[in-house]
Design a protein around this motif. Structure first.
Motif, PDB file in Angstrom:
ATOM      1  N   LYS A  10       0.829  -1.202   0.000  1.00  0.00           N
ATOM      2  CA  LYS A  10       0.000   0.000   0.000  1.00  0.00           C
ATOM      3  C   LYS A  10       0.867   1.257   0.000  1.00  0.00           C
ATOM      4  O   LYS A  10       0.590   2.221  -0.716  1.00  0.00           O
ATOM      5  CB  LYS A  10      -0.929  -0.014   1.214  1.00  0.00           C
ATOM      6  N   GLY A  14       0.980   4.059  -3.074  1.00  0.00           N
ATOM      7  CA  GLY A  14       0.706   5.465  -2.800  1.00  0.00           C
ATOM      8  C   GLY A  14       1.879   6.372  -3.121  1.00  0.00           C
ATOM      9  O   GLY A  14       1.714   7.438  -3.707  1.00  0.00           O
ATOM     10  N   THR A  66      -5.627   3.441  -3.722  1.00  0.00           N
ATOM     11  CA  THR A  66      -4.307   3.840  -3.226  1.00  0.00           C
ATOM     12  C   THR A  66      -3.404   4.322  -4.350  1.00  0.00           C
ATOM     13  O   THR A  66      -2.753   5.359  -4.231  1.00  0.00           O
ATOM     14  CB  THR A  66      -3.637   2.676  -2.470  1.00  0.00           C
TER      15      THR A  66
END
Length: 101
Positions: A10, A14, A66
């Protein structure tokens, strides 16, 4: 262990993909992996994706929300295809061609 790999995935999505074009994100990810020598944690992310260990809905959420990347089918299956290609591209040398999705 799985939670750590999910967090790492994640974070990468991002950091590198959210506000960048795909090719630029891959090049920057390659540089980061080489500079940080973070392959031990990256190996856990690879296993998470290859073994499809994410809970239902998470692959799509990670890619769509994300990484801020829309997918044609909006399915976990397509998200895993995208994530797998990201893995393949990330393992290339800094000047290797990037396979577009």
């Amino acid at each position: 262990m799985k939670e750590e790999a999910e967090f790492k995935l994640k974070s990468i999505l991002g950091e590198f993909f959210r506000d960048s074009f795909y090719k630029e994100a891959i090049i920057n990810l390659r540089k980061s992996l080489a500079e940080r020598n973070d392959y031990q944690r990256w190996e856990k992310v690879i296993r998470l994706i290859i073994n499809r260990e994410l809970e239902a809905g998470k692959p799509l959420s990670f890619v769509h929300n994300t990484a801020n990347l829309p997918l044609d089918e909006n399915s976990d299956e397509e998200a895993y295809k995208w994530l797998t290609l990201m893995l393949i591209n990330s393992m290339g040398a800094e000047d290797s061609p990037v396979i577009e999705y």
